[in-house]
Scaffold this motif. Sequence first.
Motif, mmCIF file in Angstrom:
data_model
loop_
_atom_site.group_PDB
_atom_site.id
_atom_site.type_symbol
_atom_site.label_atom_id
_atom_site.label_comp_id
_atom_site.label_asym_id
_atom_site.label_seq_id
_atom_site.Cartn_x
_atom_site.Cartn_y
_atom_site.Cartn_z
ATOM 1 N N VAL A 1 -106.570 13.087 41.646
ATOM 2 C CA VAL A 1 -106.841 11.971 40.752
ATOM 3 C C VAL A 1 -106.688 12.390 39.294
ATOM 4 O O VAL A 1 -106.345 11.586 38.428
ATOM 5 C CB VAL A 1 -108.257 11.405 41.005
ATOM 6 C CG1 VAL A 1 -108.560 10.236 40.080
ATOM 7 C CG2 VAL A 1 -108.378 10.974 42.456
ATOM 8 N N ALA A 2 -106.931 13.672 39.007
ATOM 9 C CA ALA A 2 -106.783 14.153 37.640
ATOM 10 C C ALA A 2 -105.375 13.919 37.140
ATOM 11 O O ALA A 2 -105.158 13.570 35.972
ATOM 12 C CB ALA A 2 -107.130 15.646 37.575
ATOM 13 N N THR B 1 -104.710 21.453 35.938
ATOM 14 C CA THR B 1 -103.294 21.216 35.653
ATOM 15 C C THR B 1 -102.639 22.369 34.905
ATOM 16 O O THR B 1 -101.417 22.523 34.966
ATOM 17 C CB THR B 1 -103.114 19.927 34.825
ATOM 18 O OG1 THR B 1 -103.897 20.018 33.626
ATOM 19 C CG2 THR B 1 -103.559 18.710 35.627
ATOM 20 N N LEU B 2 -103.453 23.172 34.208
ATOM 21 C CA LEU B 2 -102.874 24.237 33.392
ATOM 22 C C LEU B 2 -103.261 25.643 33.839
ATOM 23 O O LEU B 2 -102.465 26.570 33.691
ATOM 24 C CB LEU B 2 -103.293 24.055 31.919
ATOM 25 C CG LEU B 2 -102.864 22.748 31.244
ATOM 26 C CD1 LEU B 2 -103.433 22.682 29.838
ATOM 27 C CD2 LEU B 2 -101.347 22.630 31.216
ATOM 28 N N ILE C 1 -111.251 31.141 34.825
ATOM 29 C CA ILE C 1 -112.009 29.903 34.989
ATOM 30 C C ILE C 1 -113.474 30.119 34.623
ATOM 31 O O ILE C 1 -114.098 29.284 33.953
ATOM 32 C CB ILE C 1 -111.886 29.407 36.441
ATOM 33 C CG1 ILE C 1 -110.463 28.919 36.707
ATOM 34 C CG2 ILE C 1 -112.898 28.304 36.738
ATOM 35 C CD1 ILE C 1 -110.191 28.611 38.158
ATOM 36 N N ALA C 2 -114.037 31.237 35.059
ATOM 37 C CA ALA C 2 -115.450 31.522 34.799
ATOM 38 C C ALA C 2 -115.727 31.630 33.303
ATOM 39 O O ALA C 2 -116.729 31.100 32.807
ATOM 40 C CB ALA C 2 -115.867 32.805 35.512
ATOM 41 N N PHE D 1 -111.933 18.690 30.498
ATOM 42 C CA PHE D 1 -112.030 20.117 30.800
ATOM 43 C C PHE D 1 -111.499 20.421 32.193
ATOM 44 O O PHE D 1 -110.670 21.317 32.382
ATOM 45 C CB PHE D 1 -113.480 20.579 30.668
ATOM 46 C CG PHE D 1 -113.712 21.993 31.138
ATOM 47 C CD1 PHE D 1 -113.297 23.064 30.370
ATOM 48 C CD2 PHE D 1 -114.330 22.246 32.353
ATOM 49 C CE1 PHE D 1 -113.499 24.377 30.802
ATOM 50 C CE2 PHE D 1 -114.535 23.541 32.790
ATOM 51 C CZ PHE D 1 -114.118 24.608 32.011
ATOM 52 N N PHE D 2 -111.951 19.667 33.185
ATOM 53 C CA PHE D 2 -111.526 19.935 34.562
ATOM 54 C C PHE D 2 -110.072 19.537 34.793
ATOM 55 O O PHE D 2 -109.369 20.182 35.577
ATOM 56 C CB PHE D 2 -112.457 19.231 35.547
ATOM 57 C CG PHE D 2 -113.811 19.868 35.628
ATOM 58 C CD1 PHE D 2 -113.982 21.081 36.272
ATOM 59 C CD2 PHE D 2 -114.915 19.273 35.026
ATOM 60 C CE1 PHE D 2 -115.225 21.691 36.334
ATOM 61 C CE2 PHE D 2 -116.156 19.867 35.082
ATOM 62 C CZ PHE D 2 -116.321 21.080 35.732
#
Length: 206
Positions: free
Chosen positions: A62-63, A139-140, A10-11, A133-134
Motif C-alpha cells: 500500500v505504501a 521503498t529506499l 533500519i535500527a 518514514f516507513f
Amino acid sequence: MQYVDEFLLIAVAHFFAVASPGPDFAVVLKQSIQQGRKNALWTSAGVGAAILLHIGYCVLGVALILSQSPSLFMVLKYVAGAYLAYLGVHAIRSAKPAHTDEQTLTETAPESYFKAFRRGFFTNALNPKATLFFMSLFTLVISPDTPVGVQASYGVYMAVATWLWFSFLSLVLSKASVRAFFLKRGYWFDRGIGVVLIALAIRVVV
C-alpha cells in the motif's frame, strides 16, 4: 546474516525517528503527567502497536500506492491534522484543577486503559510523519528482494523498540516528583501541550 547490514541501517534510522519530538512524545508526556504511570504505559503500548499497522500496509504494497497517489496522501494528512487539532483543543479547554497536592493525584479517577491505548494508537497511526518514514524505509532502504518474513521481523523489532522507548519515558515522566512539579502548573501545562499539538497539526497539513 546477509540482512544484518540492512537491519542495522533500519535500527539506526528508527532510533532517530522515534527519539525526535513529535505527536507521540507530546501525547505520552501529557498522559504521564495527567493520568499517571499505568495509563501512560498503555498509551505507549498503543503507539507501539500502531507501528504494526504501518508495517502491514508497507509489506502489502500500500505504501507504493500512497506514494503514487498524492490526493490519497492529502486526505490522510487532513485526517491526521484534524485528530491532532482535536487533542490540542481538548487540552486547551481542560479545566483548572481545584487542588494540586499529592492527595489530588491519588483521588483523580484516571481514564480507562482501553482509552489510553486507543489514544496512543490513533496518534501514531494517523501521523503522516510515520507514514512517510516507513514508506521511505520500504521503498529506499529495504531491498525488494528481502523476504516478506524478514521485512515483517523488521516491523516487529520497530514496534517493540517504539513501545520500550515510550514506556521508558512514561516511567521517568510519571514519577511523583515530576508529576507534582507539572501538576502545580497544570493549568498552563495543559494549554502549552494543546498549543504544541495544534502547531503539529498545522505543520502536518501545510
